[in-house]
Design an enzyme around this catalytic site. Structure first.
Site, PDB file in Angstrom:
ATOM      1  CG  ASP A  80     -10.052  -0.830  12.483  1.00  0.00           C
ATOM      2  OD1 ASP A  80      -9.803   0.314  12.041  1.00  0.00           O
ATOM      3  OD2 ASP A  80     -10.814  -1.627  11.906  1.00  0.00           O
ATOM      4  CE1 TYR A 178      -1.812   7.799  -2.578  1.00  0.00           C
ATOM      5  CE2 TYR A 178      -1.256   9.990  -3.387  1.00  0.00           C
ATOM      6  CZ  TYR A 178      -0.899   8.820  -2.733  1.00  0.00           C
ATOM      7  OH  TYR A 178       0.378   8.685  -2.230  1.00  0.00           O
ATOM      8  CE  LYS A 182      -1.346   9.612   0.781  1.00  0.00           C
ATOM      9  NZ  LYS A 182      -1.050   8.914   2.064  1.00  0.00           N
TER      10      LYS A 182
END
Length: 308
Positions: A80, A178, A182
């Site tokens: 993880d 989002y 990015k």
């Protein structure tokens, strides 16, 4: 074929870590590094006995087996990448067992996407978790892995994102969280390039085009074998590419003795295919980041002529 004037013969003897290689681009990259002869550490949270919150069937063991089948050596390790101690233990293991790290690919994502949601409409918990999965994981992994990578000159770091710097700077991407995630990954590559240059290492950001990931194929009700059937209801899907395409882009960079010329740049799979001469599985060279603004965003009918 690859430009023999710029490429090494293989990645035999090289060690790569693909962080987030369970599926999608990460799996494609791991397999293609294996095809070039590399030893590839394949990390992710989904194993044959435990699934991540994404609840997908693909596993890191499957990816490692595909690396082996391609000609490399795949080593699956459940990690993880939000847990610093797990990442630290992974790098300690690579140092102990291999002594070196030549390629780091930060491809961790594993986030739920809320489509077309403003920051006030988004679930705050989901949005902040997206940033942690997309940004914190990359920073944590770089923090622990780069001291090993820079012990020898020539190392390569690839930050995998969605969209080139140029495209993302001018276009709103999906949602507030989002878009921010990015853009952050692209900027990370820029920052790492400055920090790595004095050590003879290179950092780039790399985006695939419209990726035919396992989840994307499922969403369109097709498989890799019959993916063109989805064009009937999603015409621009004609520009899509397999995960092997971006994988071949990373393998080409890793084999290029002159890779430092790309340091700090935002790259795409289609762009690098034109430079290095590799193709997708079907022999084409889809260039999604020329196609999207010139055809799709421009409202023109779907036509990939000249774009793949």
């Amino acid at each position: 074929m690859l430009d023999s004037g710029r490429m090494g013969t293989s990645l035999a003897g090289k060690v790569a870590l693909v962080a987030g290689a369970t599926r999608g681009a990460g799996r494609g990259i791991a397999v293609q590094l294996g095809a070039a002869g590399a030893t590839v550490y394949v990390t992710g949270r989904t194993t044959t006995t435990q699934r991540s919150e994404m609840n997908r069937p693909e596993t890191i063991e499957e990816t490692a087996a595909l690396v082996d089948e391609a000609g490399g050596h795949g080593i699956p390790v459940r990690v993880d990448h939000l847990v610093p101690s797990e990442v630290s233990s992974l790098v300690t293991r690579i140092r102990r067992d291999q002594g070196h790290l030549h390629v780091l690919v930060n491809d961790v994502w594993g986030a739920e996407i809320e489509w077309d949601k403003s920051v006030w409409e988004s679930c705050l918990e989901t949005g902040l978790h997206t940033l942690r999965l997309a940004v914190d994981t990359h920073a944590i992994t770089s923090h622990y892995a780069l001291p090993l990578l820079i012990e020898q000159p020539g190392g390569l770091v690839v930050e995998v994102t969605d969209g080139t710097d140029e495209y993302n700077a001018a276009h709103y991407r999906v949602s507030f969280f989002y878009d921010l995630a990015k853009a952050s990954v692209n900027r990370m590559a820029f920052a790492l390039a400055h920090e790595l240059k004095p050590h003879g290492a290179t950092a780039v950001s790399l985006t695939p085009g419209w990726l035919r990931s396992e989840a994307m194929l499922d969403a369109h009700g097709v498989t890799e074998a019959n993916w063109r059937a989805a064009i009937a209801h999603a015409p621009h899907f004609a520009i899509s590419e397999s995960p092997a395409f971006v994988g071949r882009a990373v393998a080409a960079l890793a084999q290029d003795p002159g890779v430092a010329r790309w340091n700090g740049q935002s790259l795409s799979s289609g762009q690098l295919a034109r430079v290095y001469g590799f193709t997708d599985l079907d022999g084409s060279r889809p260039d999604a980041w020329r196609y999207v603004p010139e055809v799709q965003d421009a409202g023109r009918p779907a036509d990939v002529t000249g774009y793949r």
